[in-house]
Design an enzyme around this catalytic site. Structure first.
Site, mmCIF file in Angstrom:
data_model
loop_
_atom_site.group_PDB
_atom_site.id
_atom_site.type_symbol
_atom_site.label_atom_id
_atom_site.label_comp_id
_atom_site.label_asym_id
_atom_site.label_seq_id
_atom_site.Cartn_x
_atom_site.Cartn_y
_atom_site.Cartn_z
ATOM 1 N N LYS A 58 0.837 -1.211 0.000
ATOM 2 C CA LYS A 58 0.000 0.000 0.000
ATOM 3 C C LYS A 58 0.873 1.262 0.000
ATOM 4 O O LYS A 58 0.656 2.177 -0.789
ATOM 5 C CB LYS A 58 -0.926 0.015 1.236
ATOM 6 C CG LYS A 58 -1.790 -1.234 1.391
ATOM 7 C CD LYS A 58 -2.674 -1.174 2.619
ATOM 8 C CE LYS A 58 -1.957 -1.153 3.944
ATOM 9 N NZ LYS A 58 -1.237 -2.402 4.299
ATOM 10 N N ARG B 204 -9.829 0.622 8.662
ATOM 11 C CA ARG B 204 -9.416 -0.732 9.061
ATOM 12 C C ARG B 204 -10.493 -1.448 9.842
ATOM 13 O O ARG B 204 -10.300 -2.611 10.217
ATOM 14 C CB ARG B 204 -8.178 -0.643 9.960
ATOM 15 C CG ARG B 204 -6.857 -0.744 9.240
ATOM 16 C CD ARG B 204 -5.777 -0.473 10.273
ATOM 17 N NE ARG B 204 -4.601 -1.241 10.070
ATOM 18 C CZ ARG B 204 -3.509 -0.761 9.464
ATOM 19 N NH1 ARG B 204 -3.489 0.446 8.987
ATOM 20 N NH2 ARG B 204 -2.452 -1.514 9.346
ATOM 21 N N ARG C 14 12.093 -4.854 4.901
ATOM 22 C CA ARG C 14 11.796 -3.443 4.572
ATOM 23 C C ARG C 14 12.684 -2.484 5.361
ATOM 24 O O ARG C 14 12.964 -2.681 6.529
ATOM 25 C CB ARG C 14 10.331 -3.150 4.915
ATOM 26 C CG ARG C 14 9.990 -1.672 4.862
ATOM 27 C CD ARG C 14 8.520 -1.405 4.958
ATOM 28 N NE ARG C 14 7.900 -1.954 6.141
ATOM 29 C CZ ARG C 14 6.580 -1.964 6.332
ATOM 30 N NH1 ARG C 14 5.771 -1.479 5.407
ATOM 31 N NH2 ARG C 14 6.082 -2.462 7.435
ATOM 32 N N ARG D 16 11.311 -0.058 10.928
ATOM 33 C CA ARG D 16 10.232 0.198 11.883
ATOM 34 C C ARG D 16 10.306 -0.776 13.060
ATOM 35 O O ARG D 16 10.583 -1.961 12.860
ATOM 36 C CB ARG D 16 8.874 0.033 11.175
ATOM 37 C CG ARG D 16 8.462 1.267 10.422
ATOM 38 C CD ARG D 16 7.268 1.073 9.539
ATOM 39 N NE ARG D 16 6.167 0.303 10.073
ATOM 40 C CZ ARG D 16 5.030 0.087 9.426
ATOM 41 N NH1 ARG D 16 4.856 0.616 8.221
ATOM 42 N NH2 ARG D 16 4.067 -0.628 9.953
ATOM 43 N N ARG E 174 -0.364 -8.317 13.434
ATOM 44 C CA ARG E 174 -0.976 -7.340 12.517
ATOM 45 C C ARG E 174 -1.816 -8.063 11.465
ATOM 46 O O ARG E 174 -2.883 -7.603 11.070
ATOM 47 C CB ARG E 174 0.113 -6.479 11.866
ATOM 48 C CG ARG E 174 0.671 -5.444 12.847
ATOM 49 C CD ARG E 174 2.068 -4.957 12.492
ATOM 50 N NE ARG E 174 2.195 -4.377 11.175
ATOM 51 C CZ ARG E 174 3.367 -4.182 10.568
ATOM 52 N NH1 ARG E 174 4.498 -4.527 11.154
ATOM 53 N NH2 ARG E 174 3.404 -3.644 9.371
HETATM 54 P P1 AP5 Z 1 4.853 -1.524 1.842
HETATM 55 O O1 AP5 Z 1 4.481 -0.734 0.631
HETATM 56 O O2 AP5 Z 1 5.557 -0.807 2.955
HETATM 57 O O3 AP5 Z 1 3.574 -2.303 2.407
HETATM 58 P P2 AP5 Z 1 2.310 -1.769 3.200
HETATM 59 O O4 AP5 Z 1 1.126 -2.470 2.646
HETATM 60 O O5 AP5 Z 1 2.273 -0.265 3.204
HETATM 61 O O6 AP5 Z 1 2.656 -2.367 4.630
HETATM 62 P P3 AP5 Z 1 2.624 -1.751 6.078
HETATM 63 O O7 AP5 Z 1 3.407 -2.706 6.933
HETATM 64 O O8 AP5 Z 1 3.078 -0.329 6.094
HETATM 65 O O9 AP5 Z 1 1.136 -1.856 6.387
HETATM 66 P P4 AP5 Z 1 0.464 -1.843 7.726
HETATM 67 O O10 AP5 Z 1 -0.932 -1.719 7.282
HETATM 68 O O11 AP5 Z 1 0.755 -2.979 8.637
HETATM 69 O O12 AP5 Z 1 1.158 -0.607 8.479
HETATM 70 P P5 AP5 Z 1 0.619 0.818 8.901
HETATM 71 O O13 AP5 Z 1 1.765 1.750 8.936
HETATM 72 O O14 AP5 Z 1 -0.589 1.186 8.122
HETATM 73 O O15 AP5 Z 1 5.741 -2.762 1.360
HETATM 74 C C1 AP5 Z 1 6.359 -3.647 2.293
HETATM 75 C C2 AP5 Z 1 7.731 -4.069 1.766
HETATM 76 O O16 AP5 Z 1 7.549 -4.842 0.587
HETATM 77 C C3 AP5 Z 1 8.636 -2.891 1.369
HETATM 78 O O17 AP5 Z 1 9.962 -3.185 1.717
HETATM 79 C C4 AP5 Z 1 8.492 -2.787 -0.161
HETATM 80 O O18 AP5 Z 1 9.666 -2.288 -0.778
HETATM 81 C C5 AP5 Z 1 8.217 -4.230 -0.540
HETATM 82 N N1 AP5 Z 1 7.290 -4.346 -1.669
HETATM 83 C C6 AP5 Z 1 6.189 -3.563 -1.911
HETATM 84 N N2 AP5 Z 1 5.565 -3.986 -3.046
HETATM 85 C C7 AP5 Z 1 6.265 -5.069 -3.499
HETATM 86 C C8 AP5 Z 1 6.117 -5.935 -4.623
HETATM 87 N N3 AP5 Z 1 5.100 -5.782 -5.506
HETATM 88 N N4 AP5 Z 1 7.019 -6.936 -4.755
HETATM 89 C C9 AP5 Z 1 8.043 -7.116 -3.880
HETATM 90 N N5 AP5 Z 1 8.238 -6.306 -2.805
HETATM 91 C C10 AP5 Z 1 7.367 -5.293 -2.615
HETATM 92 O O19 AP5 Z 1 0.110 0.520 10.391
HETATM 93 C C11 AP5 Z 1 1.021 0.260 11.452
HETATM 94 C C12 AP5 Z 1 0.247 0.200 12.765
HETATM 95 O O20 AP5 Z 1 -0.392 1.481 13.027
HETATM 96 C C13 AP5 Z 1 -0.901 -0.809 12.816
HETATM 97 O O21 AP5 Z 1 -0.432 -2.109 13.160
HETATM 98 C C14 AP5 Z 1 -1.803 -0.183 13.903
HETATM 99 O O22 AP5 Z 1 -1.303 -0.425 15.197
HETATM 100 C C15 AP5 Z 1 -1.675 1.313 13.623
HETATM 101 N N6 AP5 Z 1 -2.697 1.823 12.691
HETATM 102 C C16 AP5 Z 1 -2.450 2.378 11.461
HETATM 103 N N7 AP5 Z 1 -3.606 2.728 10.868
HETATM 104 C C17 AP5 Z 1 -4.597 2.372 11.729
HETATM 105 C C18 AP5 Z 1 -6.014 2.448 11.652
HETATM 106 N N8 AP5 Z 1 -6.633 2.941 10.572
HETATM 107 N N9 AP5 Z 1 -6.740 1.984 12.711
HETATM 108 C C19 AP5 Z 1 -6.127 1.485 13.802
HETATM 109 N N10 AP5 Z 1 -4.776 1.370 13.936
HETATM 110 C C20 AP5 Z 1 -4.019 1.817 12.892
#
Ligand code: AP5
Length: 213
Positions: free
Chosen positions: A13, A86, A125, A159, A170
Site C-alpha cells: 500500500k 481498518r 523493509r 520500523r 498485525r
Molecule cells: P509496503 O508498501 O511498505 O507495504 P504496506 O502495505 O504499506 O505495509 P505496512 O506494513 O506499512 O502496512 P500496515 O498496514 O501494517 O502498516 P501501517 O503503517 O498502516 O511494502 C512492504 C515491503 O515490501 C517494502 O519493503 C516494499 O519495498 C516491498 N514491496 C512492496 N511492493 C512489493 C512488490 N510488488 N514486490 C516485492 N516487494 C514489494 O500501520 C502500522 C500500525 O499502526 C498498525 O499495526 C496499527 O497499530 C496502527 N494503525 C495504522 N492505521 C490504523 C487504523 N486505521 N486503525 C487502527 N490502527 C491503525
C-alpha cells in the site's frame, strides 16, 4: 479522485501510494505514518498509540478518524487512503468525512497477496531516514548501495513493529477486523482487485489501468 488501498501488512500500500503521489499529485493519507509522526513528536495521541502499535494491535477508531479529518482538506487532487479504514466504524466515519466535504470514493483497490510472502517482505523493509523513501533488501534495494535514490541521503531505518511476532499479530488483526469491511464496499460496486504479488511495476500498471478506466 479519492481511493482506498486495502490489503494486509506488507501488501504494498505504502509503496504504491508513494508512487501515485509522485505521478499524479494525489495525496497519501497513511494513518500509520500519522501515528508514527505523533509518537516521534511525543504528543498525547503518540503516547497512547505507541504500545498498541508495538503489539501490532489497532489504535482506537476515534483517534485515527480524527487524524484523517485533520488531513483530508490537504488532498486537493485526490486522497489515497493507505491503512485506513481498518474497521467497520472507520469505514462509516470515512463516509461522513467525505460527504461533509462533497466528496465520494471512486475505487477501493484491494491488493491480493499471499500472506506467507508478506513476513519476508516486511522483515526486509527499510526506509530513508531523511525522506521516507521505501526499500526492500532484495526486491527494491537502492540503486547505489547506502544512498537513497530519491534524496541522496545515507541514513536508513527500520520500523520497530517490523518483526515476525508483531507482523503475525498485525495480520491476525487484518483478517479479523479489516477484511470484513470489504462487503460494505462490494455492495456499492467499488472494489477492484489487483494481484499484489507481481513486481512493484506490474502492480503500479494494474492500478494505473483502474484509475484511467
Ligand atoms: P509496503 O508498501 O511498505 O507495504 P504496506 O502495505 O504499506 O505495509 P505496512 O506494513 O506499512 O502496512 P500496515 O498496514 O501494517 O502498516 P501501517 O503503517 O498502516 O511494502 C512492504 C515491503 O515490501 C517494502 O519493503 C516494499 O519495498 C516491498 N514491496 C512492496 N511492493 C512489493 C512488490 N510488488 N514486490 C516485492 N516487494 C514489494 O500501520 C502500522 C500500525 O499502526 C498498525 O499495526 C496499527 O497499530 C496502527 N494503525 C495504522 N492505521 C490504523 C487504523 N486505521 N486503525 C487502527 N490502527 C491503525
Amino acid at each position: 479522485m479519492d481511493i482506498i488501498l486495502l490489503g494486509p501488512p506488507g501488501a504494498g500500500k505504502g509503496t504504491q501510494a508513494h508512487r501515485l503521489e509522485a505521478d499524479r499529485g494525489m495525496k497519501q493519507l497513511s494513518t500509520g505514518d500519522m501515528l508514527r509522526a505523533a509518537i516521534k513528536a511525543g504528543t498525547p495521541v503518540g503516547r497512547e498509540a505507541k504500545a498498541v502499535m508495538e503489539r501490532g494491535e489497532l489504535v482506537s477508531d476515534a483517534i485515527v478518524s480524527a487524524l484523517i479529518g485533520e488531513h483530508l482538506e490537504s488532498a486537493t487532487r485526490g486522497a489515497i487512503f493507505d491503512g485506513y479504514p481498518r474497521t467497520q466504524p472507520q469505514a462509516e466515519a470515512l463516509e461522513l468525512l467525505l460527504a461533509d466535504r462533497g466528496r465520494e470514493l471512486a475505487h477501493v483497490i484491494e491488493l491480493k497477496v499471499d500472506e506467507d510472502a508478506l513476513v519476508e517482505r516486511i522483515c526486509g523493509r527499510f526506509s530513508c531516514a531523511d525522506c521516507g523513501a521505501l526499500y526492500h533488501e532484495t526486491a527494491k534495494p537502492p540503486e547505489v548501495a547506502g544512498t537513497c535514490d530519491e534524496c541522496g541521503g545515507h541514513d536508513f531505518k527500520k520500523r520497530p513493529d517490523d518483526n515476525e511476532e508483531t507482523v503475525r499479530n498485525r495480520m491476525a488483526e487484518y483478517r479479523a477486523k479489516t477484511a470484513p469491511i470489504l462487503p460494505f464496499y462490494e455492495r456499492r460496486g467499488l472494489v477492484r482487485e489487483v494481484d499484489g504479488m507481481g513486481s512493484v511495476e506490474a502492480v503500479a500498471a494494474a492500478i494505473d489501468a483502474i484509475l484511467d478506466s
